[in-house]
Design a protein around this motif. Structure first.
Motif, PDB file in Angstrom:
ATOM      1  N   ILE A 132      10.689  19.555 -21.969  1.00  0.00           N
ATOM      2  CA  ILE A 132      11.287  18.245 -21.793  1.00  0.00           C
ATOM      3  C   ILE A 132      12.655  18.152 -21.121  1.00  0.00           C
ATOM      4  O   ILE A 132      13.311  19.113 -21.018  1.00  0.00           O
ATOM      5  CB  ILE A 132      11.293  17.436 -23.228  1.00  0.00           C
ATOM      6  CG1 ILE A 132      12.274  17.988 -24.350  1.00  0.00           C
ATOM      7  CG2 ILE A 132       9.804  17.251 -23.868  1.00  0.00           C
ATOM      8  CD1 ILE A 132      12.633  16.971 -25.361  1.00  0.00           C
ATOM      9  N   ASN A 133      12.839  17.022 -20.593  1.00  0.00           N
ATOM     10  CA  ASN A 133      14.410  16.719 -20.131  1.00  0.00           C
ATOM     11  C   ASN A 133      14.484  17.887 -18.942  1.00  0.00           C
ATOM     12  O   ASN A 133      15.661  17.880 -18.367  1.00  0.00           O
ATOM     13  CB  ASN A 133      15.241  16.606 -20.982  1.00  0.00           C
ATOM     14  CG  ASN A 133      15.154  15.813 -22.131  1.00  0.00           C
ATOM     15  OD1 ASN A 133      14.629  14.538 -21.734  1.00  0.00           O
ATOM     16  ND2 ASN A 133      15.317  16.075 -23.222  1.00  0.00           N
ATOM     17  N   SER A 134      13.597  18.265 -18.248  1.00  0.00           N
ATOM     18  CA  SER A 134      13.919  19.202 -17.059  1.00  0.00           C
ATOM     19  C   SER A 134      13.894  18.159 -15.582  1.00  0.00           C
ATOM     20  O   SER A 134      13.308  17.508 -15.741  1.00  0.00           O
ATOM     21  CB  SER A 134      12.794  20.313 -16.988  1.00  0.00           C
ATOM     22  OG  SER A 134      13.001  20.936 -18.182  1.00  0.00           O
ATOM     23  N   SER A 135      14.504  18.648 -14.705  1.00  0.00           N
ATOM     24  CA  SER A 135      14.470  18.164 -13.230  1.00  0.00           C
ATOM     25  C   SER A 135      13.838  19.261 -12.494  1.00  0.00           C
ATOM     26  O   SER A 135      14.799  20.212 -12.299  1.00  0.00           O
ATOM     27  CB  SER A 135      15.724  17.582 -12.957  1.00  0.00           C
ATOM     28  OG  SER A 135      16.802  18.492 -12.822  1.00  0.00           O
ATOM     29  N   ILE A 136      12.755  19.012 -11.542  1.00  0.00           N
ATOM     30  CA  ILE A 136      12.385  19.969 -10.929  1.00  0.00           C
ATOM     31  C   ILE A 136      11.786  19.269  -9.641  1.00  0.00           C
ATOM     32  O   ILE A 136      11.329  18.183  -9.452  1.00  0.00           O
ATOM     33  CB  ILE A 136      10.981  20.741 -11.557  1.00  0.00           C
ATOM     34  CG1 ILE A 136      11.297  21.068 -13.132  1.00  0.00           C
ATOM     35  CG2 ILE A 136      10.444  21.596 -10.674  1.00  0.00           C
ATOM     36  CD1 ILE A 136       9.973  21.290 -13.853  1.00  0.00           C
ATOM     37  N   ALA A 137      12.140  20.025  -8.494  1.00  0.00           N
ATOM     38  CA  ALA A 137      11.872  19.397  -7.178  1.00  0.00           C
ATOM     39  C   ALA A 137      11.052  20.312  -6.233  1.00  0.00           C
ATOM     40  O   ALA A 137      11.566  21.540  -6.172  1.00  0.00           O
ATOM     41  CB  ALA A 137      13.050  18.899  -6.572  1.00  0.00           C
ATOM     42  N   PHE A 138       9.923  19.878  -5.516  1.00  0.00           N
ATOM     43  CA  PHE A 138       9.165  20.809  -4.605  1.00  0.00           C
ATOM     44  C   PHE A 138       9.326  19.841  -3.382  1.00  0.00           C
ATOM     45  O   PHE A 138       8.881  18.703  -2.934  1.00  0.00           O
ATOM     46  CB  PHE A 138       7.584  20.802  -4.916  1.00  0.00           C
ATOM     47  CG  PHE A 138       7.576  21.457  -6.362  1.00  0.00           C
ATOM     48  CD1 PHE A 138       7.089  22.842  -6.083  1.00  0.00           C
ATOM     49  CD2 PHE A 138       7.671  20.914  -7.748  1.00  0.00           C
ATOM     50  CE1 PHE A 138       6.920  23.548  -7.424  1.00  0.00           C
ATOM     51  CE2 PHE A 138       7.377  21.529  -8.900  1.00  0.00           C
ATOM     52  CZ  PHE A 138       6.699  23.061  -8.650  1.00  0.00           C
TER      53      PHE A 138
END
Length: 239
Positions: free
Chosen positions: A168-174
Motif C-alpha cells: 500500500i501507499n506506493s507511487s508508481i508511474a509508467f
C-alpha cells in the motif's frame, strides 16, 4: 564510475554476478556502473546495491546481438534484489533475458515494514523478456512503501507478469511503456495494495489476459490512465 567490463567475462555463459558485485563495492557511495555491449550471465542474486547507483548499458534495448547490453538470467534465479530504505537506483539501456520463465525475475523489491519509505527507483529504456516477472514489488508485510518507481520507454516482452505489487501507499508511474503479453500474461498486477498508479502513453499487445489487473484486496488504490490502449489482451482493466 566503474566499468563492469574490467572484471566480467562477457561471454553469456560464465557467471558475471561477481563482476557486478565488485563494481558495487567500488562505488559504495554511489555513481555510475557502466556495462558494455555484449552478453552477461547473472546466476547469483545481487543484493548489496548501494544508494545512488546507476547501472547503465549500451545500445537500444529493443535490439539484440552484440550492439546492446544483454543480461541473461538463469532459470529460477533473480538478478537484483533491492531491500528496505533503498534510495535512488537507476537501471538504464539494458535488456534482461531469462533462460526460461520458471521463477525467473529481473528485479525483486522485498522488505518488511520500515520507518522510512524507500524511494527513487527508475527504469529507462529497459527490456524485460522471457521472465516469470520483470519486476516484483513483494512487501513481506504488505505495508512496506517504495515511493517514486518510474518506468520510462520500457518494454515487457514474453513475461507472465510484467510488474507485480502488493504494497500500500506506493507511487508508481509508467510512461511510454509497451507490453507484449503471452497467453494468460498480465502487464501490471496489484494484489493487496498499490497506492497511486499512473499510466501515460502505454500499450498492451499479444494474447494476454489483462494489461492492468487489480485484485479485490488492492485497497487504497488510485489509478490515472492517459492516452493508453490495449490491442490484444482480453481485458484492458480487470478488477
Amino acid at each position: 564510475g566503474v566499468d563492469v567490463g574490467w572484471w566480467a567475462f562477457n561471454d553469456g555463459a560464465t557467471n558475471d554476478s561477481a563482476a557486478f558485485a565488485q563494481a558495487f563495492t567500488s562505488l559504495a557511495s554511489g555513481g555510475k556502473v557502466t556495462v558494455p555491449a555484449g552478453s552477461f550471465q547473472l546466476s547469483t542474486n545481487l543484493t548489496d546495491i548501494p544508494d545512488g547507483i546507476t547501472i547503465e548499458g549500451q545500445g537500444h534495448s529493443y535490439d539484440t546481438g552484440d550492439s546492446v547490453t544483454t543480461l541473461h538470467i538463469r532459470t529460477a534465479h533473480t538478478a537484483f534484489t533491492i531491500g528496505a530504505a533503498q534510495r535512488n537506483v537507476t537501471f538504464r539501456n539494458l535488456r534482461f533475458e531469462g533462460e526460461d520463465k520458471t521463477n525467473t525475475i529481473a528485479v525483486l523489491l522485498q522488505a518488511d515494514a520500515v520507518d522510512g519509505a524507500s524511494f527513487g527507483l527508475r527504469f529507462d529504456n529497459v527490456m524485460f523478456n522471457t521472465l516469470a516477472m520483470g519486476v516484483d514489488y513483494h512487501s513481506l508485510s504488505g505495508a512496506w512503501q517504495y515511493e517514486q518507481i518510474d518506468f520510462n520507454y520500457c518494454h515487457f516482452g514474453d513475461c507472465d507478469i510484467g510488474f507485480r505489487v502488493n504494497s500500500i501507499n506506493s507511487s508508481i508511474a509508467f510512461n511510454n511503456v509497451g507490453f507484449d503479453l503471452p497467453a494468460s500474461g498480465i502487464g501490471i498486477q496489484a494484489t493487496t495494495g498499490i497506492g497511486q498508479l499512473w499510466m501515460a502513453n502505454c500499450r498492451g499487445g499479444g494474447t494476454g489476459t489483462a494489461l492492468l489487473d487489480i485484485g479485490v484486496a488492492a485497497i487504497h488504490t488510485t489509478v490515472t490512465i492517459i492516452s493508453s490502449e490495449s490491442e490484444g489482451p482480453t481485458y484492458f482493466l480487470r478488477s
